[in-house]
Enzyme design. Structure first.
Site, short mmCIF file in Angstrom:
data_model
loop_
_atom_site.label_atom_id
_atom_site.label_comp_id
_atom_site.label_asym_id
_atom_site.label_seq_id
_atom_site.Cartn_x
_atom_site.Cartn_y
_atom_site.Cartn_z
NE ARG A 109 34.68 13.01 -43.62
CZ ARG A 109 34.00 13.65 -42.68
NH1 ARG A 109 34.51 13.79 -41.47
NH2 ARG A 109 32.81 14.15 -42.94
CG HIS A 136 31.08 17.70 -46.51
ND1 HIS A 136 30.93 16.34 -46.70
CD2 HIS A 136 30.87 17.90 -45.17
CE1 HIS A 136 30.64 15.76 -45.55
NE2 HIS A 136 30.59 16.68 -44.61
CD GLN A 139 26.68 18.70 -43.42
OE1 GLN A 139 27.36 17.84 -42.89
NE2 GLN A 139 25.55 19.13 -42.89
CG ASP A 232 32.68 24.26 -41.26
OD1 ASP A 232 32.74 23.54 -40.24
OD2 ASP A 232 33.20 23.93 -42.35
CB CYS A 273 28.55 20.88 -41.58
SG CYS A 273 30.07 21.72 -41.11
NE ARG A 317 25.89 14.72 -43.92
CZ ARG A 317 27.17 14.45 -43.64
NH1 ARG A 317 27.70 14.84 -42.51
NH2 ARG A 317 27.95 13.82 -44.51
N1 NVA Z 1 35.21 22.28 -42.76
C1 NVA Z 1 35.12 21.16 -41.85
C2 NVA Z 1 33.88 20.39 -42.13
C3 NVA Z 1 33.64 19.24 -41.18
C4 NVA Z 1 32.39 18.49 -41.50
C5 NVA Z 1 36.35 20.29 -41.99
O1 NVA Z 1 36.74 19.98 -43.12
O2 NVA Z 1 36.95 19.94 -40.97
N1 CP Z 2 29.28 17.11 -40.80
C1 CP Z 2 30.13 16.07 -40.86
O1 CP Z 2 30.61 15.68 -41.93
O2 CP Z 2 30.41 15.52 -39.66
P1 CP Z 2 31.52 14.41 -39.35
O3 CP Z 2 32.86 15.07 -39.56
O4 CP Z 2 31.28 13.99 -37.95
O5 CP Z 2 31.35 13.28 -40.33
#
Ligand code: NVA
Ligand code: CP
Length: 329
Positions: A109, A136, A139, A232, A273, A317
């Site tokens: 990540r 992502h 997800q 989101d 998410c 998830r």
């Molecule tokens: N768009 C958000 C998704 C988090 C799961 C981010 O990248 O922070």
């Molecule tokens: N939805 C998701 O990816 O959550 P986290 O950022 O907590 O991993």
């Protein structure tokens, strides 16, 4: 033809055929049933080792990978950028080659999609995208599993409307997912947030083959007949300086009960998410409110309401990431 995903990396849904995505969803449904039935014999990842690399924070993704591995007998190492040499003292290529000698799979990540691509190119083991700035994919598998559990229609008759920051990783991941599975997708947000034309073109090219429909709209009419309203946060990880301008742009796109009613579908699912700003119980939401900004992308009423399936989605998830790990390692 039998589907075999052993040795493949999971970098984006664009690399997978509709049949392969179907296979992963079916596997996730059966692994979920297996866990619910308490069947713990014959773990599918016994003796395997998986490393989790996180350059951004996480609750769900990290815990989903860890519990999925542990349920199926694999061992896990967690590394973040502060506690490893990655990037600072050691190149990505060298890091990938070293980790490929120790581990049977690598989750990453972070920011740049090129990092997951390079990890896959140099490590020699399957690499799993746990979120980048532009995608992502794990997800979306969880979201599709959740839709199948709550909506009687097959995926190719489902309409998903993504509300808000239509140029973020979740919106792009959904565009790819809907295109692949022949679904109807609407990116509902202000025209001032420009979707990368290459992303849109790539999704549309797939949609032309699968019968999917991919639309972009700033018009409230676009939510009509939605099966899923998806939201989101308005400023993704690393974009917090954009909050003031996003609040101004996106307040009209906040998910409210009125927006759900505008779908005309009393059974419309609210999905997210997570993490979500839906109240003022977080330090960020409180701090921005003190500065005069309401950063909530959804009202508490909708988030906690009868149409919301956000915690089923979060649980899924784990089951879908387990399917990816078991299929590819
Ligand atoms: N768009 C958000 C998704 C988090 C799961 C981010 O990248 O922070
Ligand atoms: N939805 C998701 O990816 O959550 P986290 O950022 O907590 O991993």
């Amino acid at each position: 033809m039998a589907i075999n995903l052993k040795g493949r990396s999971f970098l984006t849904l664009m690399d997978f055929s509709p049949a392969e995505i179907r296979y992963l969803l079916d596997l996730a449904h059966s692994l979920k049933a297996k866990k619910k039935a308490g069947i713990l014999n014959e773990p599918l990842l016994k003796g395997k080792n998986v490393v989790l690399l996180f350059e951004k924070t996480s609750t769900r993704t990290r815990c989903a990978f860890e519990t999925a591995c542990l349920d199926e007998g694999a061992h896990v190492t967690f590394l973040d950028s502060k506690s490893s040499q990655m990037g600072k003292k050691e190149s990505l290529e060298d890091t990938a080659k070293v980790l490929g000698r120790f581990y049977d799979g690598i989750e990453y990540r972070g920011f740049d999609q090129k990092v997951v691509e390079d990890l896959a190119a140099f490590s020699g083991v399957p690499v799993f995208n746990g979120l980048t700035d532009v995608d992502h994919p794990t997800q979306i598998l969880a979201d599709m599993l959740t839709i199948e559990e709550h909506c009687a229609k097959p995926l190719n008759r489902v309409k998903v409307v993504f509300c808000g920051d239509i140029r973020n990783n979740m919106c792009y991941a959904w565009m790819y997912g809907c295109a692949k599975m022949g679904m109807t997708f609407v990116a509902y947000g202000p025209a001032s947030l420009k979707i990368d034309p290459e992303v849109l073109a790539a999704a549309n090219a797939i949609a032309a083959e699968t019968g999917a429909a991919i639309e972009v709209s700033a018009d409230r009419e676009a939510v009509k007949d939605a099966d899923v309203i998806y939201s989101d946060i308005w400023a993704s990880m690393g974009e917090e300086d954009k909050i003031p301008e996003r609040v101004k742009m996106l307040t009209p796109f906040r998910v409210t009960s009125e927006l759900l009613r505008a779908t005309g579908n009393p059974d419309v699912l609210f999905m997210h998410c997570l993490p979500s700003f839906h109240d003022f119980e977080t330090t960020m939401a409180k701090e921005w409110r003190e500065k005069g900004y309401d950063i909530r992308e959804v009202t508490d009423e909708v988030f906690r309401g009868k149409n919301s399936v956000v915690f089923d989605e979060a649980e899924n998830r784990m089951h879908t990431i387990k399917a990816v790990l078991c299929a590819m390692i």
